[in-house]
Design an enzyme around this catalytic site. Structure first.
Site, mmCIF file in Angstrom:
data_model
loop_
_atom_site.group_PDB
_atom_site.id
_atom_site.type_symbol
_atom_site.label_atom_id
_atom_site.label_comp_id
_atom_site.label_asym_id
_atom_site.label_seq_id
_atom_site.Cartn_x
_atom_site.Cartn_y
_atom_site.Cartn_z
ATOM 1 N N LEU B 87 0.817 -1.211 0.000
ATOM 2 C CA LEU B 87 0.000 0.000 0.000
ATOM 3 C C LEU B 87 0.851 1.261 0.000
ATOM 4 C CD1 LEU B 87 -2.891 -0.859 2.469
ATOM 5 C CD2 LEU B 87 -2.921 -0.913 -0.005
ATOM 6 N N CYS B 88 1.910 1.248 -0.788
ATOM 7 C CA CYS B 88 2.719 2.461 -0.853
ATOM 8 C C CYS B 88 3.008 2.786 -2.318
ATOM 9 C CB CYS B 88 3.986 2.336 -0.029
ATOM 10 S SG CYS B 88 4.873 0.827 -0.299
#
Lengths: 135, 291
Positions: B87-88
């Site tokens: 999630l980056c």
């Protein structure tokens, strides 16, 4: 002429002030620095660093590193450093205890890990020595 | 057209997602601040290190230290600094692209779970993986760098390079390969170190000859591993700052998308509701006429 002393670790600048004299633990023994010292680059050992400013004496625990004296500026580069008032006696005792336990348990531990634990014990020991001398 | 109940349900779920991404954005923002502060805190140290190397530079023979000696490169040693969590955004994927471009034989040392998974999945040779907490304690990185230095000295690997997302600013993190060992010459080290700290210092204020205790080569011998540890530590700090800012930006985009989606769905819901009401009125009117 006053000296300026600066002590930094990778995590922070621990100490920075103008001082009168300082005694630094080096691999060749303790050396005292007075104003007008010859430029010097030396290895710092685990031990206590004594800072004298006016009539007050301040103790710091330092871990291995380097010190550079150039003109009236002294810079100490250490892996660990802590000023006397920040030393937490209980935390240091516990650190020693924990490290010793860990060293006993694992005979064939990674040598790096072992060395790290030894460093912890020495640094914590230095902290305790400084704290207890006052009593 | 979907029924109003279905649309309402979807709006609710998108709103929940927005809540979560918003929370994650805030968390990443505060962690980013801390990571940036940590990277800044390392600067005085970097600068002092550069100062000392400058002092040493003039008084030792460069070819004498194993870190300085050039040797034939058979196996590259690469430290891949990735994140533990996803999630980056494209942060890790960009790093992996760099990894796939490496064709010469290489051994990988990994920080972060994502990198370890990638190296394992693509069946590259991974020697060790390390975990570094969000706080990035010096000792965690030191374990990794000391291990690599030991392998370098044994001749298992002939270089030490670091692949990491360099923190440029909050929006831009560029994946780079940073060679660490062998150091080409002392001057280069000093320049790199000064560029890192962003401060270039003039000549020493004191021009008397410098004294070394116990001796210059001995001090260099001790200072070099120290320098490598510190250098890699700084790179990892930068990678952490990148991770948190990339996550923050990714979460902000997700949040904005969710908001947009809620808007669109609300419009659709209102249309459906209106259509149902109109239909009902028509039916009532029609039945009134018929009566």
């Amino acid at each position: 002429m006053a000296l300026t002393l600066e002590i930094v670790t990778p995590e922070a600048r621990v100490y920075s002030d103008t001082i009168d004299t300082v005694v630094i633990p080096t691999v060749d023994g303790e050396i005292g620095i007075l104003p007008g010292h010859i430029p010097l680059l030396t290895q710092v050992e685990h031990g206590e660093l004594r800072v004298t400013k006016g009539s007050t004496v301040l103790f710091l625990a330092v871990g291995g590193g380097f010190a550079q004296i150039s003109g009236d500026k002294i810079s100490v580069l250490a892996e660990h450093a802590i000023t006397e008032e920040k030393i937490d006696e209980k935390a240091a005792e516990q650190a020693i205890h924990r490290a010793e336990l860990a060293m006993k348990e694992a005979k064939d531990m990674d040598p790096n890990e072992f060395e790290h634990l030894q460093t912890m014990v020495r640094f914590a020991g230095t902290q305790l020595a400084i704290k207890r001398r006052r009593r | 057209m979907a029924s109003t109940r279905d649309i309402r349900r979807r709006i609710k779920s998108v709103k929940n997602t927005r809540q979560i991404t918003k929370a994650m954005e805030l968390v990443a923002a505060s962690k980013m601040k801390k990571a940036q502060a940590a990277a800044l805190a390392g600067r005085p140290y970097a600068q002092l290190m550069a100062d000392m190397l400058t002092a040493l530079g003039g008084s030792v023979d460069e070819s004498f230290h194993p870190f300085l000696a050039q040797r034939e490169v058979k196996t590259r040693g690469i430290l891949l600094v990735t994140t533990d969590k996803g999630l980056c955004g494209p942060l890790n994927a960009n790093l992996f692209k760099l990894v796939t471009e490496i064709k010469s034989p290489a051994k990988f040392y990994v920080i972060g779970r994502k990198g370890a998974q990638f190296i394992a999945r693509t069946q590259r040779s991974m020697v060790a993986d390390f975990t570094v907490s969000d706080r990035v304690a010096f000792k965690e990185v030191k374990a990794a760098s000391e291990f690599m230095v030991a392998q370098f000295l044994e001749g298992v690997i002939d270089t030490i390079e670091v692949i990491y997302p360099r923190f440029k600013n909050t929006l831009i993190q560029e994946p780079v390969v940073r060679p660490v060992l062998p150091l080409l010459s002392l001057k280069e080290v000093i320049a790199a170190s000064q560029a890192d700290s962003g401060i270039v210092r003039g000549a020493q204020s004191d021009d008397r000859e410098m004294l070394f205790e116990p001796s210059a080569p001995q001090v260099l011998e001790a200072l070099m591993p120290f320098f490598v540890n510190r250098y890699i530590y700084q790179l990892v700090l930068s990678a952490k700052a990148s991770e948190h800012s990339a996550r923050m930006v990714a979460m902000k985009t997700a949040k904005d998308n969710a908001t947009k989606l809620v808007g669109e769905l609300s419009l659709e819901y209102n249309k459906a509701r209106q259509a149902a009401i109109t239909q009902e009125i028509l039916e009532i009117a029609a039945s009134a006429f018929a009566a």
